[in-house]
Scaffold this motif. Structure first.
Motif, PDB file in Angstrom:
ATOM      1  N   ILE A  90       0.977  -1.145  -0.089  1.00 15.29           N
ATOM      2  CA  ILE A  90       0.215  -0.020   0.050  1.00 15.29           C
ATOM      3  C   ILE A  90       0.957   1.345  -0.139  1.00 15.29           C
ATOM      4  CG2 ILE A  90      -1.624   1.370   1.327  1.00 15.29           C
ATOM      5  CD1 ILE A  90      -2.726  -1.482   2.397  1.00 15.29           C
ATOM      6  N   SER A  91       0.517   2.234  -0.847  1.00  9.03           N
ATOM      7  CA  SER A  91       1.142   3.643  -0.734  1.00  9.03           C
ATOM      8  C   SER A  91       0.591   4.632   0.062  1.00  9.03           C
ATOM      9  CB  SER A  91       1.440   4.070  -2.199  1.00  9.03           C
ATOM     10  OG  SER A  91       2.363   2.867  -2.734  1.00  9.03           O
ATOM     11  N   GLN A  92       1.061   5.376   0.648  1.00 14.33           N
ATOM     12  CA  GLN A  92       0.162   6.609   1.529  1.00 14.33           C
ATOM     13  C   GLN A  92      -0.054   7.316   0.497  1.00 14.33           C
ATOM     14  OE1 GLN A  92       2.919   8.661   4.217  1.00 14.33           O
ATOM     15  NE2 GLN A  92       1.184  10.209   4.840  1.00 14.33           N
ATOM     16  N   GLY A  93      -1.570   7.804   0.776  1.00 15.84           N
ATOM     17  CA  GLY A  93      -2.203   8.690  -0.018  1.00 15.84           C
ATOM     18  C   GLY A  93      -3.127   7.756  -1.269  1.00 15.84           C
ATOM     19  N   GLN A  94      -2.690   6.471  -1.289  1.00 17.92           N
ATOM     20  CA  GLN A  94      -3.425   5.767  -2.446  1.00 17.92           C
ATOM     21  C   GLN A  94      -4.833   5.764  -2.275  1.00 17.92           C
ATOM     22  OE1 GLN A  94      -1.823   1.705  -2.408  1.00 17.92           O
ATOM     23  NE2 GLN A  94      -3.333   0.964  -4.054  1.00 17.92           N
TER      24      GLN A  94
END
Length: 218
Positions: free
Chosen positions: A118-122
């Motif tokens: 998971i990427s921050q802001g995704q």
């Protein structure tokens, strides 16, 4: 009345009360079966052939029949060890038909160290259950926590609809399941008992993460 008869009677009552403790149907049935067998022994010794003995025997037979049915239905689809752990202990969903519907919404994967889940802001991050392995949680370029077996990822976004609040990267080879978020939401709405089970599982996972973050910040 003999001492042995009294002991059987007391044990039957205690075990019957204990049957109210478990949450899963199968465990309730097993404990109830034990209480019924003790009841049969008590009435056989205390009164011999009697209506009470007949009722106790019927109680035992009913529980054996229900346990047999649960076992047969559970064997209708072969589940992996990871799936058993998820359904029996994490989600605490006993009904085989509900387990089967949830299995249809899951895709199991083996993920290597360094993979970013998971990427921050995704937007709409995946909803993931970790069966084994570990991952670190990074927010604003700082590692704030980690997570491991028995926990979920992306559950907060699934509930709130917000973007991912952190980046998650695998630090130990992982066995995990991706859950179809949209289909899971529809299933939870159509079967409220599944929705409640998911809420409990997500809340426990979030509580563990919050506690771990609090401890690491001290």
């Amino acid at each position: 009345m003999s001492v042995l008869t009294t002991i059987f009677g007391l044990l039957a009552g205690l075990v019957l009360m204990a049957s109210m403790i478990p949450h899963q149907v199968r465990y309730i049935r097993w404990v109830s079966l034990g209480a019924g067998l003790l009841g049969v022994a008590y009435f056989a010794l205390a009164k011999g052939v009697s209506a009470e003995l007949a009722f106790s025997a019927a109680y035992v037979i009913v529980n054996i029949a229900r346990l047999t049915e649960l076992r047969r239905r559970a064997r209708g689809g072969v589940m992996t060890r990871e799936e058993h752990e998820l359904f029996d202990h994490v989600m605490q969903i006993e009904e085989p038909s509900q387990q089967s519907r949830l299995r249809d919404l899951m895709l199991w994967e083996d993920v290597k160290v360094g993979s970013q889940l998971i990427s921050q802001g995704q937007a709409d991050p995946p909803l993931i259950y970790i069966a084994s392995g570990r991952a670190e949680i990074e927010r604003d370029l700082a590692i704030v926590s980690e997570c491991g077996a028995g926990e979920f990822l992306g559950e907060m976004s699934h509930v709130s609809g917000e973007r991912a609040s952190a980046t998650v990267t695998v630090t130990q080879d992982m066995r995990m399941a991706r859950l179809d978020r949209d289909a899971l939401g529809q299933l939870a709405r159509s079967l409220p008992e599944i929705g409640k089970a998911l809420d409990r599982a997500f809340n426990r996972s979030l509580a563990v993460k919050v506690l771990r973050m609090n401890e690491s910040s001290r």
